[in-house]
Design a protein around this motif. Structure first.
Motif, PDB file in Angstrom:
ATOM      1  N   ASN A 142      35.557  70.725 -59.724  1.00 35.51           N
ATOM      2  CA  ASN A 142      34.576  70.112 -60.623  1.00 35.51           C
ATOM      3  C   ASN A 142      34.104  68.764 -60.089  1.00 35.51           C
ATOM      4  O   ASN A 142      33.872  67.836 -60.851  1.00 35.51           O
ATOM      5  N   ALA A 143      33.957  68.631 -58.787  1.00 31.71           N
ATOM      6  CA  ALA A 143      33.612  67.346 -58.181  1.00 31.71           C
ATOM      7  C   ALA A 143      32.222  66.866 -58.590  1.00 31.71           C
ATOM      8  O   ALA A 143      31.969  65.673 -58.674  1.00 31.71           O
ATOM      9  N   GLY A 144      31.317  67.764 -58.848  1.00 30.54           N
ATOM     10  CA  GLY A 144      29.960  67.379 -59.210  1.00 30.54           C
ATOM     11  C   GLY A 144      29.779  67.013 -60.664  1.00 30.54           C
ATOM     12  O   GLY A 144      28.729  66.514 -61.060  1.00 30.54           O
ATOM     13  N   ASP A 145      30.797  67.243 -61.493  1.00 30.74           N
ATOM     14  CA  ASP A 145      30.696  66.939 -62.911  1.00 30.74           C
ATOM     15  C   ASP A 145      30.700  65.437 -63.152  1.00 30.74           C
ATOM     16  O   ASP A 145      31.300  64.670 -62.403  1.00 30.74           O
ATOM     17  N   ALA A 146      30.056  65.021 -64.215  1.00 29.41           N
ATOM     18  CA  ALA A 146      30.001  63.602 -64.564  1.00 29.41           C
ATOM     19  C   ALA A 146      31.375  63.083 -64.987  1.00 29.41           C
ATOM     20  O   ALA A 146      31.637  61.896 -64.898  1.00 29.41           O
ATOM     21  N   GLY A 147      32.255  63.955 -65.426  1.00 30.74           N
ATOM     22  CA  GLY A 147      33.568  63.542 -65.895  1.00 30.74           C
ATOM     23  C   GLY A 147      34.596  63.353 -64.790  1.00 30.74           C
ATOM     24  O   GLY A 147      35.714  62.931 -65.058  1.00 30.74           O
ATOM     25  N   CYS A 148      34.240  63.646 -63.560  1.00 30.14           N
ATOM     26  CA  CYS A 148      35.183  63.503 -62.460  1.00 30.14           C
ATOM     27  C   CYS A 148      35.374  62.023 -62.135  1.00 30.14           C
ATOM     28  O   CYS A 148      34.421  61.297 -61.889  1.00 30.14           O
ATOM     29  N   VAL A 149      36.620  61.572 -62.139  1.00 24.87           N
ATOM     30  CA  VAL A 149      36.941  60.166 -61.951  1.00 24.87           C
ATOM     31  C   VAL A 149      37.452  59.940 -60.525  1.00 24.87           C
ATOM     32  O   VAL A 149      38.257  60.705 -60.025  1.00 24.87           O
ATOM     33  N   GLY A 150      36.996  58.872 -59.892  1.00 27.35           N
ATOM     34  CA  GLY A 150      37.475  58.517 -58.559  1.00 27.35           C
ATOM     35  C   GLY A 150      36.572  59.068 -57.462  1.00 27.35           C
ATOM     36  O   GLY A 150      35.406  59.396 -57.688  1.00 27.35           O
ATOM     37  N   LEU A 151      37.129  59.179 -56.272  1.00 24.17           N
ATOM     38  CA  LEU A 151      36.404  59.733 -55.121  1.00 24.17           C
ATOM     39  C   LEU A 151      36.600  61.234 -55.116  1.00 24.17           C
ATOM     40  O   LEU A 151      37.571  61.753 -54.573  1.00 24.17           O
ATOM     41  N   CYS A 152      35.683  61.963 -55.748  1.00 18.39           N
ATOM     42  CA  CYS A 152      35.828  63.405 -55.960  1.00 18.39           C
ATOM     43  C   CYS A 152      35.169  64.195 -54.826  1.00 18.39           C
ATOM     44  O   CYS A 152      34.044  63.887 -54.425  1.00 18.39           O
ATOM     45  N   PHE A 153      35.873  65.209 -54.350  1.00 15.59           N
ATOM     46  CA  PHE A 153      35.366  66.056 -53.275  1.00 15.59           C
ATOM     47  C   PHE A 153      35.668  67.508 -53.584  1.00 15.59           C
ATOM     48  O   PHE A 153      36.642  67.826 -54.259  1.00 15.59           O
ATOM     49  N   ASP A 154      34.819  68.393 -53.061  1.00 10.79           N
ATOM     50  CA  ASP A 154      35.071  69.816 -53.154  1.00 10.79           C
ATOM     51  C   ASP A 154      34.833  70.442 -51.790  1.00 10.79           C
ATOM     52  O   ASP A 154      34.446  69.784 -50.846  1.00 10.79           O
ATOM     53  N   VAL A 155      35.055  71.726 -51.692  1.00 12.56           N
ATOM     54  CA  VAL A 155      34.918  72.409 -50.410  1.00 12.56           C
ATOM     55  C   VAL A 155      33.468  72.800 -50.121  1.00 12.56           C
ATOM     56  O   VAL A 155      33.104  73.066 -48.994  1.00 12.56           O
ATOM     57  N   PHE A 156      32.612  72.782 -51.126  1.00 11.29           N
ATOM     58  CA  PHE A 156      31.257  73.292 -50.971  1.00 11.29           C
ATOM     59  C   PHE A 156      30.259  72.254 -50.494  1.00 11.29           C
ATOM     60  O   PHE A 156      29.169  72.586 -50.072  1.00 11.29           O
ATOM     61  N   GLY A 157      30.594  70.974 -50.567  1.00  8.81           N
ATOM     62  CA  GLY A 157      29.685  69.932 -50.098  1.00  8.81           C
ATOM     63  C   GLY A 157      28.476  69.748 -50.985  1.00  8.81           C
ATOM     64  O   GLY A 157      27.416  69.363 -50.511  1.00  8.81           O
TER      65      GLY A 157
END
Length: 115
Positions: free
Chosen positions: A41-56
């Motif tokens: 859920n890295a693209g969600d507004a609720g993600c806190v901190g330096l968020c990353f996912d595998v999809f870029g």
């Protein structure tokens, strides 16, 4: 008398150990100001901190960061693909690992050299 002497020695060496070794494991130079947060859920507004996912799907190339820091860690991969969150705070390999007193870390630009 023996119990009191043992209690005194344990207290004395406990205090001495806390003062000598307190925080030694945390006094490392880090590559980022905050831990890396790998989540689906890295693209969600609720993600806190330096968020990353595998999809870029973010504004930066998060796929390369995912491959560099989460890829080699088995627990990170299994947690991520199970839908959970995983946090890692990478240590700068170019800085000294063994310092016990005040130390000033260098520039954290080494993060991009590792990717």
């Amino acid at each position: 008398d023996v119990v009191l002497m043992a209690l005194f020695l344990m207290t004395t060496f406990g205090i001495l150990g806390l003062h000598l070794f307190g925080g030694v494991m945390h006094r490392h130079c880090r590559l980022t100001p905050k831990p890396l947060h790998f989540t689906q859920n890295a693209g969600d507004a609720g993600c806190v901190g330096l968020c990353f996912d595998v999809f870029g799907g973010m504004g930066i190339e998060s796929t390369a960061i995912f491959d560099a820091f989460c890829g080699p860690v088995v627990k990170c991969n299994s947690t991520y693909w199970a839908g959970g969150d995983y946090h890692i705070w990478p240590i700068d390999p170019h800085q000294s690992e063994h310092f016990c007193h005040e130390y000033v870390c260098g520039d954290s630009a080494a993060l991009w050299e590792l990717i």
